[in-house]
Motif scaffolding. Structure first.
Motif, PDB file in Angstrom:
ATOM      1  N   ASP A 102       0.815  -1.214   0.000  1.00 50.63           N
ATOM      2  CA  ASP A 102       0.000   0.000   0.000  1.00 50.63           C
ATOM      3  C   ASP A 102       0.851   1.268   0.000  1.00 50.63           C
ATOM      4  OD1 ASP A 102      -2.088  -1.878   0.493  1.00 50.63           O
ATOM      5  OD2 ASP A 102      -3.256  -0.230   1.336  1.00 50.63           O
ATOM      6  N   LEU A 103       0.371   2.267  -0.720  1.00 49.63           N
ATOM      7  CA  LEU A 103       1.059   3.560  -0.710  1.00 49.63           C
ATOM      8  C   LEU A 103       1.096   4.120   0.702  1.00 49.63           C
ATOM      9  CD1 LEU A 103       2.362   5.939  -2.216  1.00 49.63           C
ATOM     10  CD2 LEU A 103       0.051   6.842  -2.590  1.00 49.63           C
ATOM     11  N   ASP A 104      -0.050   4.095   1.385  1.00 51.51           N
ATOM     12  CA  ASP A 104      -0.087   4.525   2.780  1.00 51.51           C
ATOM     13  C   ASP A 104       0.140   3.300   3.650  1.00 51.51           C
ATOM     14  OD1 ASP A 104      -0.536   5.599   5.271  1.00 51.51           O
ATOM     15  OD2 ASP A 104      -2.309   6.754   4.659  1.00 51.51           O
ATOM     16  N   ILE A 105       1.391   2.877   3.707  1.00 48.24           N
ATOM     17  CA  ILE A 105       1.716   1.630   4.394  1.00 48.24           C
ATOM     18  C   ILE A 105       1.491   1.753   5.891  1.00 48.24           C
ATOM     19  CG2 ILE A 105       4.183   2.124   4.709  1.00 48.24           C
ATOM     20  CD1 ILE A 105       2.622  -1.266   3.756  1.00 48.24           C
ATOM     21  N   TYR A 106       1.638   2.946   6.445  1.00 49.97           N
ATOM     22  CA  TYR A 106       1.391   3.139   7.873  1.00 49.97           C
ATOM     23  C   TYR A 106      -0.074   2.881   8.198  1.00 49.97           C
ATOM     24  CZ  TYR A 106       0.744   5.326  12.405  1.00 49.97           C
ATOM     25  OH  TYR A 106       0.411   5.557  13.721  1.00 49.97           O
ATOM     26  N   LYS A 107      -0.965   3.499   7.448  1.00 51.59           N
ATOM     27  CA  LYS A 107      -2.397   3.369   7.725  1.00 51.59           C
ATOM     28  C   LYS A 107      -2.849   1.923   7.593  1.00 51.59           C
ATOM     29  CE  LYS A 107      -6.929   5.162   6.279  1.00 51.59           C
ATOM     30  NZ  LYS A 107      -7.625   6.095   5.339  1.00 51.59           N
ATOM     31  N   GLU A 108      -2.409   1.246   6.540  1.00 52.16           N
ATOM     32  CA  GLU A 108      -2.814  -0.138   6.329  1.00 52.16           C
ATOM     33  C   GLU A 108      -2.255  -1.045   7.427  1.00 52.16           C
ATOM     34  OE1 GLU A 108      -4.337  -3.719   4.600  1.00 52.16           O
ATOM     35  OE2 GLU A 108      -4.958  -1.616   4.785  1.00 52.16           O
TER      36      GLU A 108
ATOM     37  N   LEU B  89       4.051  -9.365  10.921  1.00 48.27           N
ATOM     38  CA  LEU B  89       5.279  -9.198  10.144  1.00 48.27           C
ATOM     39  C   LEU B  89       4.922  -8.944   8.693  1.00 48.27           C
ATOM     40  CD1 LEU B  89       8.311  -9.409   9.501  1.00 48.27           C
ATOM     41  CD2 LEU B  89       8.082 -11.910   9.560  1.00 48.27           C
ATOM     42  N   ASN B  90       5.296  -7.758   8.176  1.00 46.38           N
ATOM     43  CA  ASN B  90       5.118  -7.469   6.751  1.00 46.38           C
ATOM     44  C   ASN B  90       6.371  -7.954   6.021  1.00 46.38           C
ATOM     45  OD1 ASN B  90       4.625  -6.502   4.191  1.00 46.38           O
ATOM     46  ND2 ASN B  90       3.759  -4.584   4.892  1.00 46.38           N
ATOM     47  N   LEU B  91       6.255  -9.136   5.432  1.00 49.72           N
ATOM     48  CA  LEU B  91       7.395  -9.767   4.778  1.00 49.72           C
ATOM     49  C   LEU B  91       7.816  -9.051   3.503  1.00 49.72           C
ATOM     50  CD1 LEU B  91       6.078 -13.333   5.355  1.00 49.72           C
ATOM     51  CD2 LEU B  91       8.356 -12.657   6.021  1.00 49.72           C
ATOM     52  N   GLU B  92       6.854  -8.444   2.806  1.00 48.25           N
ATOM     53  CA  GLU B  92       7.173  -7.737   1.565  1.00 48.25           C
ATOM     54  C   GLU B  92       6.274  -6.520   1.464  1.00 48.25           C
ATOM     55  OE1 GLU B  92       7.943  -9.917  -2.074  1.00 48.25           O
ATOM     56  OE2 GLU B  92       7.610 -11.802  -1.009  1.00 48.25           O
ATOM     57  N   HIS B  93       6.890  -5.352   1.402  1.00 48.09           N
ATOM     58  CA  HIS B  93       6.114  -4.104   1.363  1.00 48.09           C
ATOM     59  C   HIS B  93       6.383  -3.296   0.108  1.00 48.09           C
ATOM     60  CE1 HIS B  93       9.840  -2.071   2.561  1.00 48.09           C
ATOM     61  NE2 HIS B  93       9.968  -2.999   3.493  1.00 48.09           N
TER      62      HIS B  93
ATOM     63  N   ASN C 199       9.921   0.985   5.977  1.00 45.37           N
ATOM     64  CA  ASN C 199      10.191   0.117   7.119  1.00 45.37           C
ATOM     65  C   ASN C 199       9.881   0.822   8.436  1.00 45.37           C
ATOM     66  OD1 ASN C 199      11.735  -2.682   6.591  1.00 45.37           O
ATOM     67  ND2 ASN C 199      12.229  -1.249   4.941  1.00 45.37           N
ATOM     68  N   TYR C 200      10.260   2.091   8.550  1.00 44.21           N
ATOM     69  CA  TYR C 200       9.930   2.843   9.766  1.00 44.21           C
ATOM     70  C   TYR C 200       8.418   3.007   9.924  1.00 44.21           C
ATOM     71  CZ  TYR C 200      14.510   4.290  11.532  1.00 44.21           C
ATOM     72  OH  TYR C 200      15.758   4.310  12.104  1.00 44.21           O
ATOM     73  N   HIS C 201       7.720   3.272   8.830  1.00 47.15           N
ATOM     74  CA  HIS C 201       6.266   3.417   8.907  1.00 47.15           C
ATOM     75  C   HIS C 201       5.613   2.132   9.424  1.00 47.15           C
ATOM     76  CE1 HIS C 201       5.841   7.047   5.928  1.00 47.15           C
ATOM     77  NE2 HIS C 201       6.657   7.282   6.926  1.00 47.15           N
ATOM     78  N   ILE C 202       6.126   0.986   8.972  1.00 49.96           N
ATOM     79  CA  ILE C 202       5.599  -0.301   9.431  1.00 49.96           C
ATOM     80  C   ILE C 202       5.880  -0.485  10.921  1.00 49.96           C
ATOM     81  CG2 ILE C 202       5.914  -2.804   9.233  1.00 49.96           C
ATOM     82  CD1 ILE C 202       6.461  -2.239   6.178  1.00 49.96           C
ATOM     83  N   MET C 203       7.091  -0.158  11.341  1.00 49.37           N
ATOM     84  CA  MET C 203       7.443  -0.301  12.753  1.00 49.37           C
ATOM     85  C   MET C 203       6.604   0.628  13.628  1.00 49.37           C
ATOM     86  SD  MET C 203      10.023  -2.589  13.037  1.00 49.37           S
ATOM     87  CE  MET C 203      11.073  -2.208  14.433  1.00 49.37           C
ATOM     88  N   PHE C 204       6.409   1.864  13.172  1.00 48.34           N
ATOM     89  CA  PHE C 204       5.627   2.811  13.972  1.00 48.34           C
ATOM     90  C   PHE C 204       4.145   2.446  13.988  1.00 48.34           C
ATOM     91  CE2 PHE C 204       9.363   5.248  14.467  1.00 48.34           C
ATOM     92  CZ  PHE C 204       9.131   6.150  15.494  1.00 48.34           C
ATOM     93  N   ALA C 205       3.737   1.575  13.085  1.00 52.95           N
ATOM     94  CA  ALA C 205       2.362   1.073  13.102  1.00 52.95           C
ATOM     95  C   ALA C 205       2.222  -0.169  13.980  1.00 52.95           C
ATOM     96  CB  ALA C 205       1.897   0.758  11.684  1.00 52.95           C
TER      97      ALA C 205
END
Length: 503
Positions: A314-320, A334-338, A363-369
């Motif tokens: 997703d473009l907005d990977i944090y929100k998703e 765990l998001n294996l592939e973003h 990667n930071y957006h995923i971690m902060f989510a």
């Protein structure tokens, strides 16, 4: 030693297929009380391998049960001494189930890199690339390698993914029929037996990773890499699957993944994956954690997996990711592939994002989510095996080393996503501890400053500082006076602000 693999090599004669008809088990007792069962496997010629590991120290006694007359009823003793270098296997902490821990209670700050063809490096010759690469991973604080047991060629719908026409052939390990877990070759397989030499080489890899405290995220199957697999649930399929589980479950650094993109490509359905999970749970007496690289499966059958694997571009990977971590708040995600695949000298599979800083940002957006993520560098994540030190410029493992060091200094296992903290909102992404005495905010470089003046919790105590996500540099701690209305980062890159009000 505690949490170390112990191999007992045995010799016996036989007149049956040792891959399909072998019975070789050991009942293990401690202080006269049954502990667990271990399985043995055929190891070539007249040799058999009985493999153990123990998380607790003490004296253990084992008794062999086998259809090999020379081994049946044999007994032995193993004394397990303490090992301070090992944290034990990964576990789920019921008090904090969305985060990963080691068995000794230490938080596991996951930093994964996908290296699908690791099994093939140095398979045919000893170039020392394998050990040097694993040392490189360790030096950059990588603590999980996502890898296939086996894959063949990097093609999709009969079209090559590899875009670079200047690729040197020695860097491409795809489509090498001589490397195959069964007898014969991928193009002409003999499914009646397994290739023991293949698994001896995989042993070496898992042991090298274990020595560096790196988790082997082992994907047992992969459907889109041109592998000539035997028919699902056939004798050959079960032979391969059981052998992998029996041979590698004793390693404390194993994380099981039934299949990469498990329900894609028309190879199998959910019933097959469930069959594999139940089969693995029965054979893996060490109870290693398990996931399936397929979110639709994990979502529907979340009670069957320990970790929710997602693959979101997703473009907005944090929100998703926030949506998914909220939906699965009782499991690590765990998001294996973003979609972020940092480019290198060779173009392999570009995804949606190739710029190194953009990949890091995601990667930071995923971690902060509230989830975990993985790093990809095109010339090493798939069948191209360009060593990082051979590339100009080198890949940015340093970016991710800084990231994992940050989340070790400010313990990620104690931080959770929040939408708002006083008036600190709308300018970035926030994590806080449950007491709201530690808040970290990811601030895009486009932000001029961070408004903090009306946060009641401050009351003139604590400090703030900034962290540069690219260089790993920290500013000095500045006391919170209670009068400041805005703080401004000195860095021209994406920044993390740390507001620390802990006593």
């Amino acid at each position: 030693m505690q949490c170390e693999v112990i191999d007992i090599n045995l010799t016996a004669t036989f007149n049956f297929n040792p891959f399909t008809d072998l019975i070789l088990e050991a009942n293990i007792e401690k202080d006269g009380v049954f502990s667990h069962k271990a399985y043995g496997v055929y190891n070539g010629n007249d040799n058999f391998l009985l493999r153990f590991s123990f998380s607790e120290i003490g004296k253990y006694h084992y008794t062999i049960i086998s259809n090999l007359t020379e081994l049946d009823g044999k007994t032995g003793e193993i004394i397990v001494n303490p090992c301070q270098k090992k944290s034990g296997p990964l576990v789920i902490n019921p008090e904090n189930p969305s985060k990963l821990y080691y068995a000794n209670g230490t938080p596991y700050q996951l930093y994964a890199f996908e290296c699908d063809w690791l099994f093939a490096i140095d398979y045919k010759s000893e170039t020392n690339k394998l050990e040097r690469l694993i040392n490189y991973f360790s030096d950059n604080h990588v603590n999980q390698i996502i890898m296939n047991v086996y894959a063949n060629d990097l093609k999709f719908n009969n079209e090559s993914w590899i875009l670079d026409k200047n690729l040197r052939l020695e860097h491409n390990l795809g489509n090498d029929d001589d490397i195959f877990p069964f007898k014969g070759s991928n193009s002409n397989p003999d499914f009646s037996e397994l290739n023991v030499d293949f698994f001896k080489h995989l042993d070496k890899i898992i042991k090298l990773l274990d020595r560096k405290n790196i988790i082997a995220h082992l994907m047992i199957y992969v459907w889109n890499k041109k592998v000539n697999w035997p028919d699902a649930c056939s004798i050959a399929d079960n032979m391969y699957f059981d052998y992998v589980v029996k041979r590698y479950s004793p390693f404390t650094n194993i994380l099981w993944d039934i299949s990469k993109e498990a329900l894609a490509y028309g190879r199998c359905d959910a019933h097959y994956i469930i069959n594999r999970i139940l089969r693995l749970r029965k054979l893996d007496t060490y109870k290693r954690l398990l996931t399936v690289h397929e979110y639709n499966f994990c979502k529907k059958y979340q009670d069957l997996v320990d970790i929710i694997s997602i693959q979101s571009w997703d473009l907005d990977i944090y929100k998703e990711t926030r949506r998914l971590t909220s939906l699965h708040s009782n499991k690590p995600v765990l998001n294996l592939e973003h979609g972020g695949y940092e480019e290198g000298p060779y173009q392999v599979f570009t995804g949606h994002y190739t710029n190194a800083k953009t990949c890091l940002k995601r990667n930071y957006h995923i971690m902060f989510a509230g989830a975990y993520s993985a790093y990809y560098w095109q010339p090493l994540s798939w069948c191209i095996t360009l060593m990082p030190w051979e590339a100009t410029p080198e890949p940015h493992f340093d970016y991710y080393k800084h990231m994992i060091d940050f989340f070790t200094t400010y313990d990620y296992s104690q931080l959770y996503p929040v939408d708002k903290f006083g008036q600190f909102s709308g300018g970035g992404y926030l994590l806080a501890n449950t007491e709201n005495t530690l808040v970290v905010g990811y601030i895009p470089k486009e932000n001029y400053g961070i408004g903090i003046g009306y946060v009641d919790h401050f009351k003139g105590i604590g400090t703030y500082r900034f962290f540069n996500t690219i260089t790993g540099e920290y500013t000095s701690k500045v006391p919170l006076s209670g009068k400041a209305r805005k703080i401004i980062s000195p860095f021209e890159e994406d920044t993390i602000v740390i507001i620390d009000m802990r006593a």
